[in-house]
Structures are given as C-alpha cells and as structure tokens.
Design a protein around this motif. Structure first.
Motif, PDB file in Angstrom:
ATOM      1  N   GLY A  75       0.764  -1.053  -0.059  1.00  9.63           N
ATOM      2  CA  GLY A  75      -0.065  -0.141   0.256  1.00  9.63           C
ATOM      3  C   GLY A  75       0.830   1.137  -0.069  1.00  9.63           C
ATOM      4  N   GLY A  76       0.416   2.376  -0.185  1.00  5.50           N
ATOM      5  CA  GLY A  76       0.892   3.483  -0.209  1.00  5.50           C
ATOM      6  C   GLY A  76       1.103   4.157   1.369  1.00  5.50           C
ATOM      7  N   THR A  77       1.672   5.312   1.438  1.00  3.11           N
ATOM      8  CA  THR A  77       1.915   5.938   2.816  1.00  3.11           C
ATOM      9  C   THR A  77       0.819   6.552   3.162  1.00  3.11           C
ATOM     10  N   GLY A  78       0.429   5.918   4.537  1.00  3.12           N
ATOM     11  CA  GLY A  78      -0.818   6.353   5.149  1.00  3.12           C
ATOM     12  C   GLY A  78      -2.159   5.617   4.718  1.00  3.12           C
ATOM     13  N   ALA A  79      -1.793   4.466   3.808  1.00  2.25           N
ATOM     14  CA  ALA A  79      -3.049   3.522   3.511  1.00  2.25           C
ATOM     15  C   ALA A  79      -3.516   2.773   4.625  1.00  2.25           C
ATOM     16  N   GLY A  80      -2.575   2.513   5.765  1.00  2.00           N
ATOM     17  CA  GLY A  80      -3.119   1.695   6.785  1.00  2.00           C
ATOM     18  C   GLY A  80      -2.542   0.189   6.851  1.00  2.00           C
ATOM     19  N   LYS A  81      -1.204   0.192   6.466  1.00  7.18           N
ATOM     20  CA  LYS A  81      -0.522  -1.287   6.246  1.00  7.18           C
ATOM     21  C   LYS A  81      -0.252  -1.727   7.772  1.00  7.18           C
ATOM     22  N   THR A  82       0.405  -0.680   8.277  1.00  4.19           N
ATOM     23  CA  THR A  82       0.860  -1.356   9.630  1.00  4.19           C
ATOM     24  C   THR A  82      -0.331  -1.430  10.407  1.00  4.19           C
ATOM     25  N   THR A  83      -1.551  -0.749  10.442  1.00 11.74           N
ATOM     26  CA  THR A  83      -2.614  -0.982  11.216  1.00 11.74           C
ATOM     27  C   THR A  83      -3.255  -2.176  11.046  1.00 11.74           C
ATOM     28  N   LEU A  84      -3.118  -2.771   9.519  1.00  9.93           N
ATOM     29  CA  LEU A  84      -3.688  -3.930   9.095  1.00  9.93           C
ATOM     30  C   LEU A  84      -2.738  -5.030   9.724  1.00  9.93           C
ATOM     31  N   LEU A  85      -1.648  -4.905   9.741  1.00  6.68           N
ATOM     32  CA  LEU A  85      -0.389  -5.735  10.165  1.00  6.68           C
ATOM     33  C   LEU A  85      -0.753  -6.094  11.762  1.00  6.68           C
ATOM     34  N   ASN A  86      -0.931  -4.980  12.459  1.00  6.07           N
ATOM     35  CA  ASN A  86      -1.224  -5.334  13.712  1.00  6.07           C
ATOM     36  C   ASN A  86      -2.527  -6.009  13.826  1.00  6.07           C
ATOM     37  N   ASN A  87      -3.585  -5.758  13.169  1.00  6.81           N
ATOM     38  CA  ASN A  87      -4.676  -6.613  13.254  1.00  6.81           C
ATOM     39  C   ASN A  87      -4.390  -8.139  13.150  1.00  6.81           C
ATOM     40  N   LEU A  88      -3.732  -8.437  11.806  1.00  2.00           N
ATOM     41  CA  LEU A  88      -3.483  -9.842  11.789  1.00  2.00           C
ATOM     42  C   LEU A  88      -2.629 -10.293  12.810  1.00  2.00           C
ATOM     43  N   SER A  89      -1.735  -9.829  13.246  1.00  2.00           N
ATOM     44  CA  SER A  89      -0.820 -10.278  14.359  1.00  2.00           C
ATOM     45  C   SER A  89      -1.533 -10.764  15.532  1.00  2.00           C
ATOM     46  N   ARG A  90      -2.754 -10.121  15.735  1.00  2.00           N
ATOM     47  CA  ARG A  90      -3.702 -10.451  16.929  1.00  2.00           C
ATOM     48  C   ARG A  90      -3.840 -12.144  16.917  1.00  2.00           C
ATOM     49  N   PHE A  91      -4.034 -12.706  15.615  1.00  2.00           N
ATOM     50  CA  PHE A  91      -4.357 -13.866  15.649  1.00  2.00           C
ATOM     51  C   PHE A  91      -3.083 -15.033  15.406  1.00  2.00           C
ATOM     52  N   ILE A  92      -1.974 -14.653  15.838  1.00  2.00           N
ATOM     53  CA  ILE A  92      -1.046 -15.375  15.959  1.00  2.00           C
ATOM     54  C   ILE A  92      -1.168 -16.164  17.312  1.00  2.00           C
ATOM     55  N   PRO A  93      -1.080 -17.507  17.412  1.00  2.00           N
ATOM     56  CA  PRO A  93      -1.313 -18.364  18.658  1.00  2.00           C
ATOM     57  C   PRO A  93      -0.328 -17.687  19.593  1.00  2.00           C
ATOM     58  N   ASP A  94      -0.866 -17.632  20.776  1.00  2.00           N
ATOM     59  CA  ASP A  94       0.097 -17.087  22.099  1.00  2.00           C
ATOM     60  C   ASP A  94       1.134 -18.262  22.418  1.00  2.00           C
ATOM     61  N   SER A  95       1.144 -19.381  21.912  1.00  2.00           N
ATOM     62  CA  SER A  95       2.237 -20.486  22.114  1.00  2.00           C
ATOM     63  C   SER A  95       3.493 -20.054  21.371  1.00  2.00           C
ATOM     64  N   GLU A  96       3.350 -19.232  20.379  1.00  2.00           N
ATOM     65  CA  GLU A  96       4.366 -19.088  19.493  1.00  2.00           C
ATOM     66  C   GLU A  96       5.565 -17.938  20.016  1.00  2.00           C
ATOM     67  N   ARG A  97       6.469 -17.964  19.378  1.00  2.00           N
ATOM     68  CA  ARG A  97       7.579 -17.018  19.696  1.00  2.00           C
ATOM     69  C   ARG A  97       7.720 -16.264  18.501  1.00  2.00           C
ATOM     70  N   VAL A  98       7.355 -14.874  18.651  1.00  3.61           N
ATOM     71  CA  VAL A  98       7.567 -13.812  17.466  1.00  3.61           C
ATOM     72  C   VAL A  98       8.723 -12.767  17.661  1.00  3.61           C
ATOM     73  N   VAL A  99       9.576 -12.502  16.446  1.00  5.89           N
ATOM     74  CA  VAL A  99      10.237 -11.462  16.528  1.00  5.89           C
ATOM     75  C   VAL A  99       9.940 -10.453  15.700  1.00  5.89           C
ATOM     76  N   THR A 100       9.844  -9.215  16.163  1.00  9.05           N
ATOM     77  CA  THR A 100       9.372  -8.131  15.417  1.00  9.05           C
ATOM     78  C   THR A 100      10.626  -7.207  15.135  1.00  9.05           C
ATOM     79  N   ILE A 101      10.602  -6.707  13.668  1.00 10.96           N
ATOM     80  CA  ILE A 101      11.840  -6.025  13.344  1.00 10.96           C
ATOM     81  C   ILE A 101      11.321  -4.780  12.548  1.00 10.96           C
ATOM     82  N   GLU A 102      11.687  -3.546  13.068  1.00  8.79           N
ATOM     83  CA  GLU A 102      11.236  -2.343  12.574  1.00  8.79           C
ATOM     84  C   GLU A 102      12.318  -1.282  12.548  1.00  8.79           C
ATOM     85  N   GLN A 103      12.030  -0.254  11.719  1.00  6.84           N
ATOM     86  CA  GLN A 103      12.846   0.716  11.706  1.00  6.84           C
ATOM     87  C   GLN A 103      12.651   1.900  12.670  1.00  6.84           C
ATOM     88  N   THR A 104      11.078   1.918  12.849  1.00  3.92           N
ATOM     89  CA  THR A 104      10.590   2.709  13.856  1.00  3.92           C
ATOM     90  C   THR A 104       9.573   1.912  14.697  1.00  3.92           C
TER      91      THR A 104
END
Length: 297
Positions: A75-104
C-alpha cells in the motif's frame, strides 16, 4: 539537528513519530511533523464496520494467519499497512515466539513471547548504525516461530525471504507499492539492492516459493481506507508469476453528497491452492466463501 545534519527522525515517549527539517533544506523555515497513533487499537471488527473489508475477507485472512501462510501487505504511505499488520498479528497463537523488526517501533503485538527489535541510526560520527538487515540476521539464532518485519525498504527483503523459505512459516511484512503485482516487482528491485547478483528468473522463483498471500490496502480519494485486493501467489511458470485474485474491491464512483466511495467487494471465484495446506493444519475454510459473487459489508 543543526546545519550539518538539518533533518532528524525521532520517536517521542508516547510512541509518536517526529520528523523535523530546518534551513537550508526547508526553504520556508523550520518544519516539524508529528505522526500520532490512536491509543485504542483499530481491530478487524472495526475495519469491517467501517467498510474497509467484509466479514468473508476477514475470515480468510484470520485463517491464513493461523494456518501459517506467509503474508505481505502492500500500500501507499498512510494507507493503513501497519494498522492491518497489527490486526493480523492478533491471531498469531499465544504459544508461538514472534520476533518483530522495525525501523521505528509501531507494532503492538499482544502475545506473551514477543522479541521487539528496532534499528539504530548512526551517531554524530557516522558510526554504530544497526540496519534492518543486520537485525534480520540475528533473530535466526533466537529460535523464532515467526518473524514480522514492520516494513521492508531495501536489501533486507532478501533476508526476509530467506527466513520465510527456511522454516519460519507465518511470517509477515509490509511494502510500499501501488498494487499486488507492483509489490512483486518492488521485491525484485529490493533483492537487487541487496548487492547479490541474482538472475531475474532465480529471484522470481525465490519470491514465489516464499510468499503465499498478498494484501493491498489503499487510501481512496474520499479518505476511506479499503482492502482493494487479496491475491494468492500460486507459483512461477514460464517466466511469469501465477498471481490470482481471491477478493477485490471495484470502485464505480464517488457520492459527492455523502463524501463516500461507491463500489463493492467481490469474490472472484478463484479457490486458493493454499486451502489444502490450511485443512491439513486443522483450519477448515468453507469452499462457498470463494464462489464468485458480490460481498456484503
């Protein structure tokens, strides 16, 4: 910030992002921009209520996350990519180990076992920089179940694809692009930026092996944000990507009185190949979900 380095990117204590530019680069005087984030997260149910997607689209994306499909959001700047990614991450099972990598740091994962990593800019002497590519190499030693890259901007996309291809199923990232097909072209370009001279055919084969689902979200002229395309990368054949649309939004105009876009969401009738993989993991998705029809919001 001074005349030697007249631009600065910073993060405020509440997580807001700050950018400042001063003369001589800012011709009309010092300019400060602050991007603030809502204290209350927007969840998938909110996106369905606001018309950004339909329930059928949400159900498929939830199954794709739980079924450990590799997903790239474009998507473009301000389209809501990070918001959607945050939404999708809610459904990762709690038993899994997740590493996030971000510039900010913007992601807000709720799981118990989350390792959040953030890049570091160089100091005033130009030393000490830690890039996303450096960070991507380290998590492979942390035994993560999934890796979530906030935004792939350059050569780190190659390391991200390597992670997706080496057992870290269910990984996710975002990329600036104008469409799902343009997103694939951008990934090819970023592989070239990594400094590794891969033939185009090899790079495309690598991408098609790593990514299963592409989601494109757009900010329309009315200011509304909508998921305009959900596609499956079904493979690579005869020099071309086998990219098939599963769901799409078709805009027909603008209701000037209401200030809203006119259009509808559609299921294209294509049944994803990844359904079998989801079924093998116990996530049954009704086949009727993909019958060609107009979807109701």
């Amino acid at each position: 910030i001074d005349e030697v380095s007249p631009m600065v990117d910073a993060k405020l204590p509440d997580g807001s992002r700050l950018n400042a530019v001063i003369p001589p680069l800012a011709l009309r005087g010092p300019t400060v921009s602050i991007r603030r984030f809502k204290s209350q997260a927007v969840v998938i149910e909110d996106m369905i209520r606001m018309g950004s997607m339909t329930r059928d689209m949400g159900d498929f994306l939830i199954a794709a996350v739980r079924g450990r499909l590799n997903i790239v959001v474009s998507g473009g700047t301000g389209a809501g990519k990070t918001t959607l990614l945050n939404n999708l991450s809610r459904f990762i099972p709690d038993s899994e180990r997740v590493v996030t990598i971000e510039q900010t740091a913007e992601l807000q994962l709720q799981q118990n076992d989350v390792v959040a990593l953030e890049t570091r800019p160089p100091n005033v002497e130009g030393r000490g920089e830690i890039s996303q590519r450096d960070l991507l190499k380290n998590p492979l030693r942390m035994r993560p179940d999934r890796i979530v890259v906030g935004e792939a901007r350059g050569g780190e996309v190659l390391d991200m694809l390597q992670a997706m291809n080496t057992g870290h199923d269910g990984s996710m990232s975002t990329i600036h692009a104008n469409d799902t097909r343009d997103c694939l072209d951008r990934m090819e370009l970023m592989i070239a930026l990594s400094g590794i001279d891969l033939p185009t055919q090899v790079a495309r084969q690598y991408i098609s092996n790593a990514v299963q689902i592409l989601v494109h979200i757009a900010r329309l002229a009315t200011g509304e944000r909508k998921i305009v395309r959900i596609s499956e990368l079904a493979g690579y054949r005869n020099g071309e990507y086998q990219l098939e649309d599963i769901f799409a939004y078709r805009m027909t105009g603008i209701d000037r009185a209401a200030g809203k876009a006119m259009g509808a969401f559609y299921a294209t009738g294509y049944e994803p190949r990844s359904l079998q993989r989801l079924a093998n993991l116990g996530y049954e998705v009704p086949h009727a979900l993909f019958s060609a029809r107009e979807l109701t919001e």
